[in-house]
Design a protein around this motif. Structure first.
Motif, PDB file in Angstrom:
ATOM      1  N   ARG A 235       4.118   2.212   2.588  1.00 19.90           N
ATOM      2  CA  ARG A 235       5.547   3.821   1.714  1.00 19.90           C
ATOM      3  C   ARG A 235       4.774   4.607   1.444  1.00 19.90           C
ATOM      4  O   ARG A 235       3.905   4.484   0.900  1.00 19.90           O
ATOM      5  CB  ARG A 235       6.540   2.970   1.395  1.00 19.90           C
ATOM      6  N   ILE A 236       5.425   6.065   2.120  1.00 20.17           N
ATOM      7  CA  ILE A 236       4.918   6.943   1.397  1.00 20.17           C
ATOM      8  C   ILE A 236       6.057   7.524   0.030  1.00 20.17           C
ATOM      9  O   ILE A 236       7.630   7.916   0.747  1.00 20.17           O
ATOM     10  CB  ILE A 236       4.374   8.201   2.986  1.00 20.17           C
ATOM     11  N   VAL A 237       5.570   8.056  -0.645  1.00 25.06           N
ATOM     12  CA  VAL A 237       5.802   8.669  -1.357  1.00 25.06           C
ATOM     13  C   VAL A 237       6.010  10.377  -1.649  1.00 25.06           C
ATOM     14  O   VAL A 237       4.571  10.751  -2.000  1.00 25.06           O
ATOM     15  CB  VAL A 237       5.940   8.320  -3.033  1.00 25.06           C
ATOM     16  N   VAL A 238       7.076  11.433  -1.325  1.00 28.79           N
ATOM     17  CA  VAL A 238       7.070  12.563  -1.015  1.00 28.79           C
ATOM     18  C   VAL A 238       6.896  13.431  -2.196  1.00 28.79           C
ATOM     19  O   VAL A 238       7.954  13.437  -2.744  1.00 28.79           O
ATOM     20  CB  VAL A 238       7.599  12.891   0.055  1.00 28.79           C
ATOM     21  N   LEU A 239       5.777  14.069  -2.940  1.00 27.09           N
ATOM     22  CA  LEU A 239       5.844  14.253  -4.407  1.00 27.09           C
ATOM     23  C   LEU A 239       6.783  16.100  -3.924  1.00 27.09           C
ATOM     24  O   LEU A 239       5.009  16.724  -3.047  1.00 27.09           O
ATOM     25  CB  LEU A 239       5.287  14.400  -5.571  1.00 27.09           C
ATOM     26  N   ASN A 240       7.440  16.646  -5.191  1.00 21.37           N
ATOM     27  CA  ASN A 240       6.980  18.122  -4.874  1.00 21.37           C
ATOM     28  C   ASN A 240       7.464  18.614  -5.984  1.00 21.37           C
ATOM     29  O   ASN A 240       8.663  18.491  -6.707  1.00 21.37           O
ATOM     30  CB  ASN A 240       8.005  19.072  -3.806  1.00 21.37           C
ATOM     31  N   ALA A 241       6.606  19.757  -7.108  1.00 24.53           N
ATOM     32  CA  ALA A 241       7.098  20.055  -8.316  1.00 24.53           C
ATOM     33  C   ALA A 241       7.254  18.485  -9.477  1.00 24.53           C
ATOM     34  O   ALA A 241       8.314  19.653  -9.662  1.00 24.53           O
ATOM     35  CB  ALA A 241       8.072  20.919  -8.078  1.00 24.53           C
ATOM     36  N   GLY A 242       6.805  17.688  -9.141  1.00 26.75           N
ATOM     37  CA  GLY A 242       7.297  16.758 -10.114  1.00 26.75           C
ATOM     38  C   GLY A 242       8.404  15.828  -9.925  1.00 26.75           C
ATOM     39  O   GLY A 242       8.855  15.240 -10.380  1.00 26.75           O
ATOM     40  N   ARG A 243       8.573  15.590  -8.926  1.00 30.35           N
ATOM     41  CA  ARG A 243      10.412  15.186  -8.624  1.00 30.35           C
ATOM     42  C   ARG A 243       9.951  14.686  -7.185  1.00 30.35           C
ATOM     43  O   ARG A 243       8.795  15.589  -6.150  1.00 30.35           O
ATOM     44  CB  ARG A 243      11.358  16.386  -8.046  1.00 30.35           C
ATOM     45  N   ILE A 244      10.738  13.090  -6.692  1.00 27.63           N
ATOM     46  CA  ILE A 244      10.443  12.341  -5.402  1.00 27.63           C
ATOM     47  C   ILE A 244      11.311  13.028  -4.924  1.00 27.63           C
ATOM     48  O   ILE A 244      12.601  13.060  -5.065  1.00 27.63           O
ATOM     49  CB  ILE A 244      10.080  11.146  -5.527  1.00 27.63           C
ATOM     50  N   GLU A 245      10.666  13.779  -3.239  1.00 26.23           N
ATOM     51  CA  GLU A 245      11.688  13.874  -2.313  1.00 26.23           C
ATOM     52  C   GLU A 245      12.418  13.085  -1.635  1.00 26.23           C
ATOM     53  O   GLU A 245      13.372  12.926  -0.783  1.00 26.23           O
ATOM     54  CB  GLU A 245      11.115  15.198  -1.830  1.00 26.23           C
TER      55      GLU A 245
ATOM     56  N   PHE B 166       0.909  -1.154   0.166  1.00 23.99           N
ATOM     57  CA  PHE B 166       0.126  -0.214  -0.229  1.00 23.99           C
ATOM     58  C   PHE B 166       0.836   1.200  -0.195  1.00 23.99           C
ATOM     59  O   PHE B 166       1.504   1.945   1.054  1.00 23.99           O
ATOM     60  CB  PHE B 166      -0.982  -0.321   1.663  1.00 23.99           C
ATOM     61  N   VAL B 167       1.060   1.822  -1.150  1.00 25.22           N
ATOM     62  CA  VAL B 167       1.980   2.942  -1.313  1.00 25.22           C
ATOM     63  C   VAL B 167       0.902   4.171  -1.456  1.00 25.22           C
ATOM     64  O   VAL B 167      -0.010   4.304  -2.161  1.00 25.22           O
ATOM     65  CB  VAL B 167       2.865   2.705  -2.567  1.00 25.22           C
ATOM     66  N   VAL B 168       1.491   5.762  -0.769  1.00 29.22           N
ATOM     67  CA  VAL B 168       0.720   6.627  -0.630  1.00 29.22           C
ATOM     68  C   VAL B 168       1.880   8.117  -1.022  1.00 29.22           C
ATOM     69  O   VAL B 168       2.517   7.564  -1.485  1.00 29.22           O
ATOM     70  CB  VAL B 168      -0.388   7.138   1.243  1.00 29.22           C
ATOM     71  N   PHE B 169       0.985   8.070  -3.135  1.00 30.24           N
ATOM     72  CA  PHE B 169       1.330   9.891  -2.968  1.00 30.24           C
ATOM     73  C   PHE B 169       0.486  10.794  -2.224  1.00 30.24           C
ATOM     74  O   PHE B 169      -0.177  10.769  -2.132  1.00 30.24           O
ATOM     75  CB  PHE B 169       1.574   9.991  -4.952  1.00 30.24           C
ATOM     76  N   VAL B 170       1.599  11.255  -2.070  1.00 26.25           N
ATOM     77  CA  VAL B 170       1.106  12.288  -1.392  1.00 26.25           C
ATOM     78  C   VAL B 170       2.555  13.510  -1.435  1.00 26.25           C
ATOM     79  O   VAL B 170       3.330  13.632  -1.735  1.00 26.25           O
ATOM     80  CB  VAL B 170       1.533  12.136   0.280  1.00 26.25           C
ATOM     81  N   GLY B 171       1.309  15.926  -1.554  1.00 23.30           N
ATOM     82  CA  GLY B 171       2.644  16.260  -1.686  1.00 23.30           C
ATOM     83  C   GLY B 171       1.040  17.456  -2.118  1.00 23.30           C
ATOM     84  O   GLY B 171       0.025  17.166  -1.790  1.00 23.30           O
ATOM     85  N   PRO B 172       1.448  18.229  -2.053  1.00 17.68           N
ATOM     86  CA  PRO B 172       0.996  19.605  -1.757  1.00 17.68           C
ATOM     87  C   PRO B 172      -0.689  20.018  -3.661  1.00 17.68           C
ATOM     88  O   PRO B 172       0.693  18.722  -4.772  1.00 17.68           O
ATOM     89  CB  PRO B 172       2.214  20.587  -1.823  1.00 17.68           C
ATOM     90  N   SER B 173      -0.908  20.828  -3.831  1.00 14.83           N
ATOM     91  CA  SER B 173      -1.866  20.747  -5.201  1.00 14.83           C
ATOM     92  C   SER B 173      -0.431  21.276  -5.879  1.00 14.83           C
ATOM     93  O   SER B 173       0.075  21.893  -5.885  1.00 14.83           O
ATOM     94  CB  SER B 173      -2.563  21.391  -5.017  1.00 14.83           C
TER      95      SER B 173
END
Length: 351
Positions: free
Chosen positions: A203-213, A31-38
């Protein structure tokens, strides 16, 4: 179940690139979650996995098979959207069965799959109802049921709880977690809600401006963020950040107090981070910060106190119970022995 592999995934709209070479491996049953701002690219990435959005570069594999040119219906995925997208003129049963009927699945198998999914989601009593006779939470369960009956390799969720009120979100979140445990299925879930990410994800995937942080378990991201972006985004209350300077064997804090700290990279530290729940009220002599209480939010079991420091920095302190504090009180705050994070001038964590 199937694993999902992304290699160098890019997405451009004309000359504007919005997803920049994403590499990610998702294990079968995870179970993987993509998270990040709009606007960070999380929904675009999900839609590319689903085949609803063409990729501009890279490779997507599902179950070891490259699917770049495979149409969405043949990828072995099922998607649950933010909007329920139910047919208003069909019963719950017919909404759940519709995709199977289009695929010319035998009638007996359709009935077996629909009723099995209804049992899992506890909507057996609603099968003959029309969508307009259901609550928001019930409609979302029907939408999830429509995905379950397809017996997909991978479930994709695009902010499925956004249209629900707070209590229904919490309830449905629990149901999705139980569903993952029951089905042991590969699930990829998009949200901007940190609480959903922390409570649901392996696991969480933190995204920012189209990149994985950063990619990691909820506790890994909470305890060891790689930069100020992740530190400030993960957890229900944002991490506090204050500027610091090297002072002998320690760091000079806003207000002039010195924090003595054993750290190999003190000279590179420019920002100190600490979570609100790790701060505590202290005596004036033992305090690291002293400021003015500008706002207090009471939640019953805890309170959030917002304290303005002499330099204008605002820090948040999470306090148990209902502390007897008043606006404009002078507040003395102590740092913990552990749980302090240091970052360099580019916001990167110093370990």
């Amino acid at each position: 179940m199937a694993d999902v592999s992304l290699r160098g995934i890019r997405k451009s709209y004309g000359s504007v690139e919005v997803v920049h070479g994403v590499d990610l491996d998702i294990k079968s049953g995870e179970f993987v979650v993509f998270v990040g701002p709009s606007g960070c690219g999380k929904s675009t990435l999900l839609r590319m996995i689903a085949g609803l959005e063409p990729i501009s570069g890279g490779d997507i594999s599902i179950g070891g098979v490259r699917v770049n040119d495979v149409p969405s219906p043949k990828r072995g995925i099922a998607m649950v959207f933010q909007s329920y997208a139910l047919y208003p003129h069909m019963t719950v049963y017919d909404n759940m069965a519709f995709g199977l009927k289009l695929a010319k699945t035998p009638k007996a198998e359709v009935d077996q799959r629909v009723r099995a999914a209804a049992r899992i989601l506890q909507i057996e009593d609603y099968l003959e109802r029309m969508p307009k006779a259901l609550s928001g939470g019930q409609r979302q369960r029907v939408a999830i049921g429509r995905a379950i009956v397809r017996d997909p390799k991978v479930f994709l969720f695009d902010e499925p709880l956004s249209n629900l009120d707070a209590s229904l979100r919490a309830q449905t979140r629990i149901e999705i977690a139980k569903l993952h445990d029951t089905l042991d299925a590969t699930m990829i879930y998009v949200t901007h809600d940190q609480v959903e990410a922390m409570t649901l994800a392996d696991r969480i995937v933190v995204l920012n401006a189209g990149r994985i942080e950063q990619v990691g378990s909820p506790l890994e991201l909470y305890s060891n963020p790689v930069n100020t972006f992740v530190a400030g985004f993960i957890a229900s209350q944002r991490m506090n950040f204050v500027p610091v300077e090297r002072a002998g064997d320690g760091l000079s804090l806003p207000g002039g107090k010195i924090l003595t700290l054993a750290h190999d990279q003190l000279s590179n530290a420019r920002t100190l981070g600490v979570r609100p729940e790790h701060l505590h009220l202290a005596s004036p002599t033992a305090a690291h910060f002293t400021g003015t209480l500008t706002v207090i939010e009471q939640f019953g079991e805890y309170a959030l106190a917002y304290v303005e420091l002499p330099g204008g920095e605002l820090i948040t302190v999470k306090l148990d119970g209902a502390p007897d504090l008043k606006l404009h009180d002078t507040i003395h705050i102590g740092l913990p022995d552990h749980g302090v994070h240091l970052f360099d001038d580019k916001g990167r964590a110093l370990h």
